[in-house]
Design an enzyme around this catalytic site. Structure first.
Site, mmCIF file in Angstrom:
data_model
loop_
_atom_site.group_PDB
_atom_site.id
_atom_site.type_symbol
_atom_site.label_atom_id
_atom_site.label_comp_id
_atom_site.label_asym_id
_atom_site.label_seq_id
_atom_site.Cartn_x
_atom_site.Cartn_y
_atom_site.Cartn_z
ATOM 1 N N ARG A 184 43.927 34.875 45.134
ATOM 2 C CA ARG A 184 43.065 35.173 46.282
ATOM 3 C C ARG A 184 43.067 34.004 47.254
ATOM 4 O O ARG A 184 42.737 32.873 46.865
ATOM 5 C CB ARG A 184 41.644 35.419 45.807
ATOM 6 C CG ARG A 184 41.609 36.502 44.736
ATOM 7 C CD ARG A 184 40.490 37.435 44.925
ATOM 8 N NE ARG A 184 40.611 38.519 43.957
ATOM 9 C CZ ARG A 184 39.651 39.369 43.681
ATOM 10 N NH1 ARG A 184 38.495 39.270 44.290
ATOM 11 N NH2 ARG A 184 39.851 40.347 42.819
ATOM 12 N N GLU A 209 41.134 32.597 49.106
ATOM 13 C CA GLU A 209 39.736 32.336 49.466
ATOM 14 C C GLU A 209 39.722 31.270 50.555
ATOM 15 O O GLU A 209 40.381 30.246 50.444
ATOM 16 C CB GLU A 209 38.945 31.837 48.248
ATOM 17 C CG GLU A 209 38.989 32.741 47.017
ATOM 18 C CD GLU A 209 38.063 33.939 47.121
ATOM 19 O OE1 GLU A 209 37.376 34.077 48.155
ATOM 20 O OE2 GLU A 209 38.049 34.758 46.177
ATOM 21 N N ARG A 242 32.792 27.968 42.449
ATOM 22 C CA ARG A 242 33.036 29.134 41.584
ATOM 23 C C ARG A 242 34.196 30.015 42.045
ATOM 24 O O ARG A 242 34.354 31.133 41.575
ATOM 25 C CB ARG A 242 31.756 29.962 41.436
ATOM 26 C CG ARG A 242 31.237 30.529 42.713
ATOM 27 C CD ARG A 242 29.779 30.971 42.574
ATOM 28 N NE ARG A 242 29.292 31.322 43.896
ATOM 29 C CZ ARG A 242 29.287 32.545 44.379
ATOM 30 N NH1 ARG A 242 29.705 33.547 43.664
ATOM 31 N NH2 ARG A 242 28.839 32.776 45.601
ATOM 32 N N HIS A 243 34.986 29.525 42.992
ATOM 33 C CA HIS A 243 36.172 30.272 43.418
ATOM 34 C C HIS A 243 37.438 29.448 43.193
ATOM 35 O O HIS A 243 37.463 28.257 43.475
ATOM 36 C CB HIS A 243 36.086 30.633 44.907
ATOM 37 C CG HIS A 243 35.104 31.714 45.206
ATOM 38 N ND1 HIS A 243 33.831 31.448 45.617
ATOM 39 C CD2 HIS A 243 35.217 33.061 45.126
ATOM 40 C CE1 HIS A 243 33.182 32.602 45.791
ATOM 41 N NE2 HIS A 243 34.000 33.592 45.497
ATOM 42 N N GLU A 273 27.993 36.134 39.755
ATOM 43 C CA GLU A 273 28.668 37.379 39.371
ATOM 44 C C GLU A 273 29.814 37.089 38.413
ATOM 45 O O GLU A 273 30.600 36.183 38.636
ATOM 46 C CB GLU A 273 29.218 38.050 40.638
ATOM 47 C CG GLU A 273 30.041 39.294 40.346
ATOM 48 C CD GLU A 273 30.787 39.814 41.579
ATOM 49 O OE1 GLU A 273 30.229 39.787 42.696
ATOM 50 O OE2 GLU A 273 31.944 40.233 41.413
ATOM 51 N N SER A 313 32.956 42.952 38.285
ATOM 52 C CA SER A 313 32.737 44.117 39.145
ATOM 53 C C SER A 313 33.456 45.293 38.519
ATOM 54 O O SER A 313 34.563 45.142 37.994
ATOM 55 C CB SER A 313 33.286 43.886 40.554
ATOM 56 O OG SER A 313 32.376 43.122 41.301
ATOM 57 N N ARG A 315 35.024 32.189 35.116
ATOM 58 C CA ARG A 315 33.565 32.253 35.286
ATOM 59 C C ARG A 315 32.859 32.482 33.956
ATOM 60 O O ARG A 315 31.759 31.998 33.736
ATOM 61 C CB ARG A 315 33.200 33.357 36.279
ATOM 62 C CG ARG A 315 33.610 32.985 37.679
ATOM 63 C CD ARG A 315 32.819 33.748 38.703
ATOM 64 N NE ARG A 315 33.355 33.506 40.030
ATOM 65 C CZ ARG A 315 33.032 34.197 41.104
ATOM 66 N NH1 ARG A 315 32.183 35.208 40.995
ATOM 67 N NH2 ARG A 315 33.546 33.906 42.272
HETATM 68 P P1 ATP Z 1 32.723 36.932 44.656
HETATM 69 O O1 ATP Z 1 31.876 37.861 45.480
HETATM 70 O O2 ATP Z 1 31.930 36.151 43.658
HETATM 71 O O3 ATP Z 1 33.651 36.101 45.481
HETATM 72 P P2 ATP Z 1 34.338 39.237 44.291
HETATM 73 O O4 ATP Z 1 33.305 40.307 44.279
HETATM 74 O O5 ATP Z 1 35.118 38.981 45.523
HETATM 75 O O6 ATP Z 1 33.669 37.861 43.774
HETATM 76 P P3 ATP Z 1 35.900 40.897 42.579
HETATM 77 O O7 ATP Z 1 36.951 41.380 43.485
HETATM 78 O O8 ATP Z 1 34.750 41.782 42.289
HETATM 79 O O9 ATP Z 1 35.369 39.486 43.100
HETATM 80 O O10 ATP Z 1 36.618 40.409 41.231
HETATM 81 C C1 ATP Z 1 36.105 40.654 39.913
HETATM 82 C C2 ATP Z 1 35.713 39.352 39.224
HETATM 83 O O11 ATP Z 1 36.801 38.429 39.262
HETATM 84 C C3 ATP Z 1 34.572 38.628 39.902
HETATM 85 O O12 ATP Z 1 33.324 39.142 39.463
HETATM 86 C C4 ATP Z 1 34.788 37.202 39.435
HETATM 87 O O13 ATP Z 1 34.292 37.005 38.125
HETATM 88 C C5 ATP Z 1 36.302 37.111 39.381
HETATM 89 N N1 ATP Z 1 36.823 36.487 40.606
HETATM 90 C C6 ATP Z 1 37.093 37.095 41.763
HETATM 91 N N2 ATP Z 1 37.551 36.234 42.680
HETATM 92 C C7 ATP Z 1 37.597 35.040 42.079
HETATM 93 C C8 ATP Z 1 38.003 33.732 42.485
HETATM 94 N N3 ATP Z 1 38.469 33.510 43.711
HETATM 95 N N4 ATP Z 1 37.914 32.717 41.600
HETATM 96 C C9 ATP Z 1 37.450 32.946 40.353
HETATM 97 N N5 ATP Z 1 37.062 34.134 39.908
HETATM 98 C C10 ATP Z 1 37.126 35.186 40.747
HETATM 99 MG MG MG Z 2 32.794 41.722 42.954
#
Ligand code: ATP
Ligand code: MG
Length: 434
Positions: free
Chosen positions: A211, A213, A219-220, A357, A360, A408
């Site tokens: 990702r 980000e 936490r990312h 979180e 999902s 996480r």
């Molecule tokens: P957040 O809102 O916390 O950025 P997200 O809703 O974008 O997360 P999802 O697409 O729902 O993330 O991905 C499912 C799970 O994967 C998340 O709940 C999280 O535990 C993990 N996750 C997602 N993106 C990341 C990241 N960039 N780094 C670490 N863990 C991640």
């Molecule tokens: Mg999510």
């Protein structure tokens, strides 16, 4: 190396060869001690200047800390030694000498910045408390795999180089694939769905997600480990049951098999396997409770995504793992099914640790027409996803699933401040090497 004995297994009366790193040399004058460290622990090697071969004693005294040595000799009981035994050496072989200047101190006496530690992970993981995190991480992955197998799910591996993203275009890493644009996959979402429609029915994957980000946060990561589950003939409530089961299994595995590591981390006393059912709050209840905490400057209204401070306030209020269900359809992805009796409500759910979180998930839209309409509503071109949508024309069962962030889970289980502590070689905005 044949006949090598782990230091933890060396018993008085044994004649052994131990091998590992020089943790410390303590020279007390007539007598000196070399402390040797291996995966299993540490052991004292006694060096007596007047009693033993001069060359042997010198080798032991001169060797730099963190050098790799093997030592052969007899194990004797010694109540004053840290582990109650010591080795009286007959031979010391220096297998790999270390520089006297080290970029960080594996004995942990001198603290190092996280970036120095990450640049020198090999040395960093010579520290018991850092090694413990990764032993526990491995146990978590082992336990979740066992739990999935107990649920009769089949482990799959799906491509990480893809032609299209799933979670919207902004977080995609583009790459060049033989002159053609491609991307690093953000999620195995579409592939695991394609597999619930196959003969496999129930699948899981443990693999990387990528990702882009925008920001560095604690936490990312830009490359994370996703623990994914998807099952045919499951609705969102059954998917939540499976999620709770798998997360508890991870805690149980660590409680059962990582007592030593938990002690090293100072967590043995407080570590608890979550008990009872995780509370299931609707999104509506969640925003009401957040608003009631008074922690936010502005009250949340229906349709808002939960801001980080809101999640934190709610987490403190709930105080244990919990689910948030029944999200507004508009803020959940297109592949999630809406409730049959209310199209504005999604079957999507998040599973939360009080701090953040973790998961999902949701029931998926398995009806071809609805799925294609969802793509269009989200501004995506259904033609680009034809490889996916067309399988929904050939018998796609109702199904549900979720994705759990592996790092996480490690981070929240062990109370780590920064997600980078849960990855060997993190990828973030600044960090591409090592
Ligand atoms: P957040 O809102 O916390 O950025 P997200 O809703 O974008 O997360 P999802 O697409 O729902 O993330 O991905 C499912 C799970 O994967 C998340 O709940 C999280 O535990 C993990 N996750 C997602 N993106 C990341 C990241 N960039 N780094 C670490 N863990 C991640
Ligand atoms: Mg999510």
């Amino acid at each position: 190396m044949q006949n090598r004995t782990y230091t933890a297994d060396a018993e008085p009366g044994d004649s052994v060869t131990v091998a590992g790193w020089v943790h410390e040399v303590r020279d007390l004058g007539g007598i000196a001690f070399l402390i040797l460290r291996d995966k299993s622990g540490k052991i004292q090697i006694k060096l007596e200047k007047d009693e033993m071969d001069e060359e042997l004693v010198e080798t032991g005294l001169d060797v730099a800390r963190e050098s790799v040595v093997s030592v052969s000799g007899d194990v004797k009981e010694e109540p004053r030694a840290p582990t109650g035994v010591e080795v009286v050496p007959e031979d010391i072989d220096v297998m790999a000498e270390a520089d006297t200047q080290l970029p960080l101190d594996p004995s942990g006496k001198v603290d190092a910045e996280l970036s120095t530690r990450l640049d020198n992970r090999t040395l960093d993981l010579r520290k018991d408390e850092v090694k413990a995190v990764f032993e526990i991480r491995a146990e978590i992955l082992r336990s979740v795999r066992d739990a999935f197998r107990g649920l009769n799910a089949t482990e799959i591996n799906t491509p990480k180089i893809v032609a299209t993203g799933t979670e919207g275009g902004t977080e995609l890493f583009p790459i060049t694939y033989f002159g053609q644009e491609a991307f690093m996959n953000q999620s195995p979402q579409l592939f695991k769905q394609l597999m619930v429609g196959s003969g496999l029915e129930r699948v899981f994957e443990v693999g990387p997600i990528f990702r882009a980000e925008e920001h560095n946060t604690p936490r990312h990561l830009n490359e994370a480990t996703s623990i994914d589950f998807e099952s045919a003939f499951f609705d969102h409530t059954e998917a939540m049951d499976a999620c709770e089961h798998v997360v508890k299994a991870a805690y149980e595995g660590v409680a059962e098999n990582c007592q030593r590591e938990l002690e090293t981390l100072g967590l043995a006393e407080e570590f608890e396997v979550p008990e009872g059912e995780f509370p299931r709050l609707t999104y509506e209840e969640a925003i009401e409770r957040i608003n009631a905490t008074g922690e936010l400057d502005e009250q949340l209204v229906w349709g808002d995504d939960l801001p980080t401070e809101g999640e934190r306030a709610l987490g403190e209020d709930v105080g244990e793992h919990y689910f948030i269900t029944d999200w507004p359809s508009e803020i959940k992805p297109f592949y999630i099914k809406d409730h049959d009796d209310d199209e504005t409500l999604s079957t999507g759910f998040d599973m939360m640790h009080p701090r953040m979180e973790l998961v999902s998930g949701g029931q998926r839209e398995h009806r071809f027409e609805h799925l294609v309409a969802g793509f269009e509503q989200q501004g995506l071109d259904p033609d680009q996803f034809e490889y996916y949508t067309k399988m929904f024309k050939y018998g796609m069962p109702p199904h549900a699933g979720w994705g759990l962030g592996g790092e996480r889970l490690v981070m929240t289980m062990l109370g780590l401040d920064n997600i980078r502590e849960a990855v060997l070689f993190p990828r973030d905005r600044q960090r591409l090497s090592p």
